[in-house]
Each structure stands twice: as structure tokens, then as C-alpha cells.
Design an enzyme around this catalytic site. Sequence first.
Site, PDB file in Angstrom:
ATOM      1  N   ASP A   7       0.865  -1.183   0.000  1.00  0.00           N
ATOM      2  CA  ASP A   7       0.000   0.000   0.000  1.00  0.00           C
ATOM      3  C   ASP A   7       0.900   1.231   0.000  1.00  0.00           C
ATOM      4  OD1 ASP A   7      -2.441   1.465   0.141  1.00  0.00           O
ATOM      5  OD2 ASP A   7      -2.159   1.759   2.281  1.00  0.00           O
ATOM      6  N   SER A   8       0.277   2.399  -0.163  1.00  0.00           N
ATOM      7  CA  SER A   8       1.052   3.637  -0.136  1.00  0.00           C
ATOM      8  C   SER A   8       1.520   3.969   1.283  1.00  0.00           C
ATOM      9  CB  SER A   8       0.187   4.780  -0.671  1.00  0.00           C
ATOM     10  OG  SER A   8      -0.967   4.908   0.138  1.00  0.00           O
ATOM     11  N   CYS A  69      -4.588  -2.331  -1.242  1.00  0.00           N
ATOM     12  CA  CYS A  69      -4.774  -1.003  -1.817  1.00  0.00           C
ATOM     13  C   CYS A  69      -5.796  -1.108  -2.947  1.00  0.00           C
ATOM     14  CB  CYS A  69      -3.434  -0.498  -2.356  1.00  0.00           C
ATOM     15  SG  CYS A  69      -3.577   1.009  -3.317  1.00  0.00           S
ATOM     16  N   GLU A 141      -3.015   9.123   7.361  1.00  0.00           N
ATOM     17  CA  GLU A 141      -1.545   9.068   7.417  1.00  0.00           C
ATOM     18  C   GLU A 141      -1.001  10.010   8.500  1.00  0.00           C
ATOM     19  OE1 GLU A 141       0.836   7.117   5.987  1.00  0.00           O
ATOM     20  OE2 GLU A 141      -0.768   5.930   5.101  1.00  0.00           O
ATOM     21  N   CYS A 173     -11.287   2.231  -0.061  1.00  0.00           N
ATOM     22  CA  CYS A 173      -9.878   2.591   0.136  1.00  0.00           C
ATOM     23  C   CYS A 173      -9.506   2.047   1.510  1.00  0.00           C
ATOM     24  CB  CYS A 173      -9.697   4.104   0.100  1.00  0.00           C
ATOM     25  SG  CYS A 173      -8.054   4.633   0.639  1.00  0.00           S
ATOM     26  N   HIS A 175      -7.481   2.978   3.660  1.00  0.00           N
ATOM     27  CA  HIS A 175      -7.255   3.959   4.722  1.00  0.00           C
ATOM     28  C   HIS A 175      -8.565   4.279   5.467  1.00  0.00           C
ATOM     29  CE1 HIS A 175      -3.389   4.759   2.737  1.00  0.00           C
ATOM     30  NE2 HIS A 175      -3.040   5.435   3.809  1.00  0.00           N
TER      31      HIS A 175
HETATM   32  N1  DGL Z   1      -4.938   2.844   0.629  1.00  0.00           N
HETATM   33  C1  DGL Z   1      -4.986   2.948  -0.784  1.00  0.00           C
HETATM   34  C2  DGL Z   1      -6.303   2.534  -1.367  1.00  0.00           C
HETATM   35  O1  DGL Z   1      -6.907   1.605  -0.853  1.00  0.00           O
HETATM   36  C3  DGL Z   1      -4.285   4.162  -1.408  1.00  0.00           C
HETATM   37  C4  DGL Z   1      -4.587   5.523  -0.868  1.00  0.00           C
HETATM   38  C5  DGL Z   1      -3.697   6.607  -1.462  1.00  0.00           C
HETATM   39  O2  DGL Z   1      -2.478   6.497  -1.299  1.00  0.00           O
HETATM   40  O3  DGL Z   1      -4.210   7.552  -2.107  1.00  0.00           O
HETATM   41  O4  DGL Z   1      -6.750   2.999  -2.358  1.00  0.00           O
END
Ligand code: DGL
Length: 265
Positions: A7-8, A69, A141, A173, A175
Site C-alpha cells: 500500500d502507499s 490497496c 496518514e 480505500c 485507509h
Molecule cells: N490505501 C490505498 C487505497 O486503498 C491508497 C490511498 C492513497 O495512497 O491515495 O486505495
Amino acid sequence: MKIGLFDSGIGGISVLKKLTYLNGAHYIYIADTNRAPYGIKTPDMLENFVFQFMKFFEYKNVDEVFAACNTTDSIIIERRIRFDVKYHSIVKAGISASKSLNVGVIGTNVTIKNETYKKQLEKLNKNVYQKSTQLFVSLVEEGIFYGRMVEAIANFYLNSFRKTNIEELILGCTHFPFLKGIISRVLNNVKIIDPAEELSKEIEIDKSRKPFVEFYVTGDIKDFERKLKRINFRVPHVVHKLKIDNLKVVSSEKTNIINWNVRSG
Ligand code: DGL
């Protein structure tokens, strides 16, 4: 068994946590914090990242990859990318988790622009209302999970769903589950779906061993360790620095090897 996730940043830990409850595997988690956020990158860049990580997983002898992600997963689906190793899609899991006719979807700019959830759900004759809520990624984050600012941003993004008749909202997402509390307060009559719940059903249950996680971080390691503490990540782990240009592990600073028995006691 070795399981790979990427993931990011810390978002994918919402997936990782669910898997570690069910299977005491050895997990390899790449957090590409140096190139985050992914939701504002181009599809070509994201595809390139995916291939870099899959190459790294091959080098680490990973047996299976679980998508952590949605953004890169939507690229993989749209571009019909296939891998030699077994790959579990979080977007597909999110779609299977949906049980209602009127569905809301929130995701990053890329995921929403790709309409990956929307197209697949519409094939199932559902009415879909989707919206990008990219700023949620930065809040998570930064470790900002509640408070007036989060409430204002959540209202700003989610108010328009109130005018629809959605019965479910898919957190498209990884996050976003960290903001589930506030999201469900804003949309209090809507069932919130975290696709990771459904995705975790795809892992074989094996509790004969305790899980262990090797994190590979492309950005600042200390910063990442602080984030792990903030979200109270308690699975035994080690954090390495990953230099992405040549995909070599440049340093392997051993930190935070947590004794499972003591911590989980
Ligand atoms: N957590 C990721 C997702 O599920 C990426 C979020 C990002 O870095 O913009 O899409």
C-alpha cells in the site's frame, strides 16, 4: 506460508490486521510512503509500482498476495493484469460484500475515476453513487482520526449521500476503515462495508503459529514506526528500509520486535 501486501502507507494495515487474526503466516508488507498518496498518481505510474512490488515479492518467495490497496487493485482490474502468484482482489471482495440495491462507494481519485466498483456493481443491477474522498487518506496518514476538522471534512464529502437512498456505503480505500467511527456518525442509517472483512474470508485459517510481519518502507522508517504505535499495531514485526529504484533492501534496522506473548497477554 508467506503472504505479500502493499500500500502507499498504513492504510493496508486495516487488511493486514484481519489476516493476522486468522493465519499465523509470515507477512511481507510494503509501505510506499515515499511515493504516497497513490490516489493522485497516473495509471501508468501505478502499474509500474505494482510490477516493482510483484518482482520484490518474487525475490522474497511470497506464496500469495492480498490486495491492500484499492487504487492499484482498480488498475490491475481495469488493465486485466495477471500474475504468476495467486492474487486476491479487495475490490472484488467489496463487490461480493454488497447485499443492497442502492450502494454508495467512496475511494481515492483514481479508484472513483476508473469506476471499477461502479461498473461491476451496475452489472449486478444496483444503483451506485460514488464519490472521491481523497483527503481522508492524508488525515489517516497524519494520525488524525477524530475531532472538528475530521468532522468538517467528513460532512463536506458525505453530505451529498444523504440526498440519496443508499443502504450501504463501501469503503473503497483501505485507509478509510480508520475513520469508520466518524463516517458512520455522518451516515448513521447506512451500513458501512469494509471490503477487508470479505477479503479475509479468502485466507486459509491456520492459527498453529503466531504471525510475523516484515515491513518494507520506502520513506522514513522512524516516521512509519511512530504511525504503527499510533494505531496500536501489536503483531510482532520488524521494519526495514526499502530503496525502490533498484528494489534492494539498503538497511535492515531491527526495531520493535515485539514479544507476542507479553503484548497479547
Ligand atoms: N490505501 C490505498 C487505497 O486503498 C491508497 C490511498 C492513497 O495512497 O491515495 O486505495
